[in-house]
Design an enzyme around this catalytic site. Structure first.
Site, PDB file in Angstrom:
ATOM      1  N   LYS A  65      -5.550 -11.257  -5.356  1.00  0.00           N
ATOM      2  CA  LYS A  65      -6.701 -11.374  -4.967  1.00  0.00           C
ATOM      3  C   LYS A  65      -7.743 -10.046  -5.398  1.00  0.00           C
ATOM      4  CE  LYS A  65      -5.441  -8.385  -0.548  1.00  0.00           C
ATOM      5  NZ  LYS A  65      -5.962  -7.965   0.230  1.00  0.00           N
TER       6      LYS A  65
ATOM      7  N   LYS B 207       0.913  -1.907  -0.052  1.00  0.00           N
ATOM      8  CA  LYS B 207       0.059   0.387   0.369  1.00  0.00           C
ATOM      9  C   LYS B 207       1.012   0.968  -0.070  1.00  0.00           C
ATOM     10  CE  LYS B 207      -4.174  -1.940   1.718  1.00  0.00           C
ATOM     11  NZ  LYS B 207      -4.869  -1.940   3.340  1.00  0.00           N
TER      12      LYS B 207
ATOM     13  N   LYS C 295     -10.735  -4.619  -2.007  1.00  0.00           N
ATOM     14  CA  LYS C 295     -12.192  -3.209  -2.147  1.00  0.00           C
ATOM     15  C   LYS C 295     -10.899  -2.018  -2.256  1.00  0.00           C
ATOM     16  CE  LYS C 295     -12.985  -3.727   2.715  1.00  0.00           C
ATOM     17  NZ  LYS C 295     -13.282  -4.308   3.659  1.00  0.00           N
TER      18      LYS C 295
END
Ligand code: TYM
Length: 332
Positions: A195, A112, A198
């Site tokens: 994966k 991230k 969100k």
């Protein structure tokens, strides 16, 4: 009864099938056999930038979806993380026994922060896994049902529990991850090696539980599949079809082998069409129940407040032990 604890972030307008099949489905089952604590982790949801009104709404929609999926406040304690202040308090203490290098090795943080740029990512994003460890250890959880992507955070939690014990004496139960192999990583429909996420997937790659049926049908029909035409389960060479089979099997209870036999001689289009139907039947009652809970937000908030009070009793007892062990004066 052994204890179970888990959490989910309210960082999207809806939870998705990866959340459900990887984790939430197990939450619902484990409330029957365990003393269960489940929470919407709104403290975690502010680590990467957010809008206050949107967060408040997503927290309620998140809680409503969890109830709609079958969490029963009579069988489990359902609460919102920020309503139990001990989470932030324990996170501070744990942060002081976590190595800087150790925290730097968390792969979710690395992924991230690379995406956001190192200078832009917050200290909260860096300390996120420490807060997660506090979430788990406060409740003396034996078992933590999560998807594969949380395994490293669980390892850190176990390390911190053991380190605290060796430095200051026992205060925590060392938890075990509960990760079910078949559905631990549901993948992105548009990028079936990544994966379903969100934060990282495109909308077309995610099946949201609150998607209208025609929208999820469209996403399934345009899912990236593999060259060839045979419907077989082969994650290395046919990740797209294998992902669709995994979802199909998990939602219907039919084994993958049974599905493969049933689709022998049929095409990808047949599989997608039927799966779209399966998904739409699965989400319809969940959507209706979610709307029902959201129709009375005052009642929902009241239920969550009751959950927070129950959770707090357990969390406060652990924090008292911790404060005593680390040498703080007794609370006033
Ligand atoms: P979060 O909000 O990203 O996801 C919630 C749960 O869904 C699982 N999951 C998946 N499982 C299978 N396939 C996927 N594609 C997929 N995507 C998500 C996640 O593994 C998770 O179990 N850090 C946690 C939240 C958290 C937590 C905790 C979890 C905070 N405190 C304490 C357990 C215990 C997270 O971001 O989950």
């Amino acid at each position: 009864r052994p204890r179970v604890l888990s959490g989910i972030q309210p960082t999207a307008d809806s939870f998705h099938l990866g959340n459900y099949l990887g984790a939430l489905r197990n939450w619902v089952q484990l409330q029957e056999t365990h003393d269960a604590y489940y929470m919407v982790v709104d403290l975690h949801a502010i680590t990467a930038g957010h809008d206050p009104a949107v967060l408040r709404q997503r927290t309620r929609v998140g809680a409503a979806q969890l109830l709609a999926l079958g969490l029963d406040p009579e069988r489990c304690t359902l609460f919102v993380q920020s309503q139990v202040p001990e989470h932030a308090q324990l996170a501070w203490v744990l942060g002081c026994i976590t190595g800087f290098g150790e925290a730097s090795r968390m792969t979710q943080f690395k992924d991230k922060s690379v995406k956001q740029g190192a200078d832009r990512s917050s200290v909260g994003l860096f300390t996120y896994p420490i807060l997660q460890a506090a979430d788990i250890l406060l409740y003396q959880a034996n078992l933590v049902p999560v998807g594969e992507d949380q395994r490293q955070h669980l390892e850190l939690t176990r390390d911190l529990a053991q380190r605290f014990t060796s430095l200051f004496g026992p205060a925590f139960t060392v938890p075990e991850p509960y990760i079910l192999k078949g559905t631990a990583k549901i993948t992105d429909l548009q990028d079936p090696t990544a994966k379903m996420s969100k934060s990282a997937s495109t909308p077309a790659g995610i099946i949201e539980l609150l998607d209208p049926p025609n929208v999820s049908a469209k996403k399934i029909k345009s899912a990236v599949t593999d060259t060839g035409r045979e419907i077989i389960f082969d994650q290395a060479n046919k990740p797209g079809i294998s992902n669709l089979l995994t979802i199909y099997s998990a939602l219907t209870g039919r084994t993958v082998d049974d599905l493969v036999a049933a689709y022998d001689g049929k095409g990808y289009g047949d599989l997608k069409k039927d799966l779209a139907e399966v998904v739409s039947e699965f989400v319809a009652p969940i959507q209706e129940a979610t709307r029902g809970y959201l129709a009375d937000p005052a009642q929902l908030d009241k239920q969550l407040a009751v959950g927070a009070e129950k959770a707090r009793a357990v969390a406060a007892a652990t924090l008292r032990t911790v404060y005593e062990r680390v040498g703080f004066l007794a609370g006033v």
